[in-house]
Design an enzyme around this catalytic site. Structure first.
Site, PDB file in Angstrom:
ATOM      1  N   ASP A 167       1.921  -3.876  10.948  1.00 44.77           N
ATOM      2  CA  ASP A 167       1.873  -3.979   9.389  1.00 44.77           C
ATOM      3  C   ASP A 167       3.142  -3.952   8.704  1.00 44.77           C
ATOM      4  O   ASP A 167       4.268  -3.667   9.360  1.00 44.77           O
ATOM      5  CB  ASP A 167       1.284  -2.544   8.847  1.00 44.77           C
ATOM      6  CG  ASP A 167      -0.239  -2.784   8.889  1.00 44.77           C
ATOM      7  OD1 ASP A 167      -0.853  -3.695   9.250  1.00 44.77           O
ATOM      8  OD2 ASP A 167      -0.942  -1.637   8.811  1.00 44.77           O
ATOM      9  N   LYS A 206       0.177  -6.297   5.303  1.00 45.76           N
ATOM     10  CA  LYS A 206      -0.640  -6.339   3.885  1.00 45.76           C
ATOM     11  C   LYS A 206       0.186  -6.113   2.931  1.00 45.76           C
ATOM     12  O   LYS A 206       0.524  -5.072   2.505  1.00 45.76           O
ATOM     13  CB  LYS A 206      -1.576  -5.306   4.314  1.00 45.76           C
ATOM     14  CG  LYS A 206      -2.674  -5.499   5.313  1.00 45.76           C
ATOM     15  CD  LYS A 206      -3.734  -4.410   5.510  1.00 45.76           C
ATOM     16  CE  LYS A 206      -4.784  -4.620   6.804  1.00 45.76           C
ATOM     17  NZ  LYS A 206      -5.882  -3.668   6.598  1.00 45.76           N
ATOM     18  N   GLY A 235       3.048   5.252   8.600  1.00 38.53           N
ATOM     19  CA  GLY A 235       2.295   6.675   8.350  1.00 38.53           C
ATOM     20  C   GLY A 235       1.517   7.158   9.390  1.00 38.53           C
ATOM     21  O   GLY A 235       1.558   6.943  10.703  1.00 38.53           O
ATOM     22  N   GLY A 261      10.496   5.868   0.715  1.00 41.50           N
ATOM     23  CA  GLY A 261      11.004   7.016   1.184  1.00 41.50           C
ATOM     24  C   GLY A 261      11.550   6.959   2.659  1.00 41.50           C
ATOM     25  O   GLY A 261      10.758   6.155   3.533  1.00 41.50           O
TER      26      GLY A 261
END
Length: 407
Positions: A201, A223, A255, A367
């Protein structure tokens, strides 16, 4: 220590199982060398008048034999390997000389230059044994050993296993963390180093892709929010097709793959196709990104709860599964993912249902990365200030009193 004179030592792996090894001396030096010999299955004889408690414990536990006396030349009869590890140079010299006469390789722990064998700095990882010789420089050898073993452990050094024929390699669903490549888990990085195919991703740790071996195929499943996307079905099909072709597939996501990452959909697809699948959780951006920005999602006396909410659809959207009225009544922290482009309707709904308009808000863009930006504002002003600042996805929104805290 300078390099020992003469040609380099010839490395060899000694198979000592059931073979006699004589260790002369039972002090701290011998104590450090004995565990590796015992792990190798050697028939160990220790010759020494006295021993450390640890060596004595090995003897009383039946792990080795201890001749509680001074060394005698006949002790090397039948030995395959010997270690001279006393603190008396004359004894060590005698052991080495007797070993030379019997053609028994001997390590002399006090003087490597007069030994016929050297003990390498060694370490083990997942069936591999790493042994390093540095020409008489033990600190350098240990340092190199440690770097290699650490690299094997965390996956930064690839060491692919030979796969049994006829066994389907399968798929690993790897949560890559919030973006900084150092925040992927050790297991995730190790599996990435073993991959034949990586389906990645956009929000995964992209820097790690540059470390992949040249033969690894990278499939771009990026995406882009609310733009062009590779359909989930196509991702599932690609994973399964590659796995059934005998390739090990790593599905690398940002994540954690089970926090709004559709990871369970991918696991179900693998199960339905009969493809082995393992899940490696990742550090979710919902907690890690605020933490890196100096914001705790909970803090004693400030917030005893936090909720992680998807903001990819607006509150009035009939597809929304979120009870915004209930969230507005919470006194703790709200962490919104995928909410930047719906922030206006979301903040309006929270205020309408009773959350104070002055509630602190922090918005963290990208972040953990070098491009990280942090905007601190209030609930009523958040949408306008985010738009004025040009904040764009990926960004995390933290709502609650913790958003006003600073370290």
């Amino acid at each position: 220590m300078s390099r020992l004179p003469g040609p380099p030592a010839y490395p060899a792996g000694l198979r000592l199982e059931g073979r006699r090894v004589v260790v002369v001396g039972a002090g701290t030096v011998a104590q450090r060398r004995l565990p590796a010999l015992l792990d190798a299955g050697a028939d160990v004889l220790v010759v020494a008048p006295e021993a450390t408690p640890a060596v004595e414990g090995m003897a009383s536990g039946g792990e080795l034999r201890w001749a509680r006396r001074a060394y005698a030349p006949g002790d090397l009869d039948g030995a395959w390997y010997a270690l001279a590890a006393t603190d008396v140079a004359e004894v060590n010299e005698a052991v080495a000389a007797d070993a030379e006469a019997r053609r028994v390789f001997c390590v002399r722990c006090d003087d490597a230059s007069h030994a016929s064998a050297w003990t390498p700095a060694s370490g083990r990882h997942d069936g591999l044994t790493v042994a390093v010789l540095a020409g008489g420089d033990p600190r350098r050898a240990a340092g190199v050993r440690d770097r290699i073993v650490e690299g094997l452990h965390d996956g930064s050094l690839a060491a692919r296993k030979e796969r049994p024929s006829g066994v389907l390699p399968g798929v690993a669903l790897v949560g890559g963390g919030p973006g900084d490549p150092d925040l992927i888990t050790v297991r995730g990085r190790r599996l990435l180093a073993e991959a034949d195919v990586v389906i990645a991703d956009r929000l995964g740790p992209r820097a790690l892709l540059g470390e992949l071996a040249p033969h690894v195929e990278v499939v771009d499943a990026a995406k882009i929010p609310y733009g062009r996307a590779m359909a989930q079905e196509a991702i599932n099909d690609a994973m399964i097709a590659h796995a059934k072709a005998g390739r090990f597939v790593v599905r690398l996501k940002g994540g954690d793959n089970y926090v709004f990452g559709r990871g369970f959909e991918e696991a179900l697809a693998c199960a339905e196709a009969g493809v082995p699948c393992q899940v490696v959780p990742g550090i979710t951006s919902a907690i890690s990104v605020p933490a890196i920005a100096g914001i705790p999602v909970t803090h004693r006396g400030v917030a005893h709860e936090f909720a992680v909410v998807s903001g990819h659809v607006a509150p009035e959207d009939p597809r929304s599964l979120v009870d915004w009225a209930a969230l507005a009544r919470l006194r703790g922290t709200l962490v919104l993912l995928m909410a930047v482009e719906r922030l206006g309707p979301i903040t309006a709904a929270l205020v309408a249902h009773g959350r104070a308009a002055s509630t602190p808000v922090a918005v963290i863009q990208e972040g953990t990365m070098a491009t990280q930006r942090v905007l601190r504002t209030s609930l009523v002003a958040a949408a306008g200030e985010v738009a004025a600042a040009g904040i764009r996805p990926p960004a995390i929104v933290v709502i609650g009193e913790v958003a006003a805290l600073t370290p």
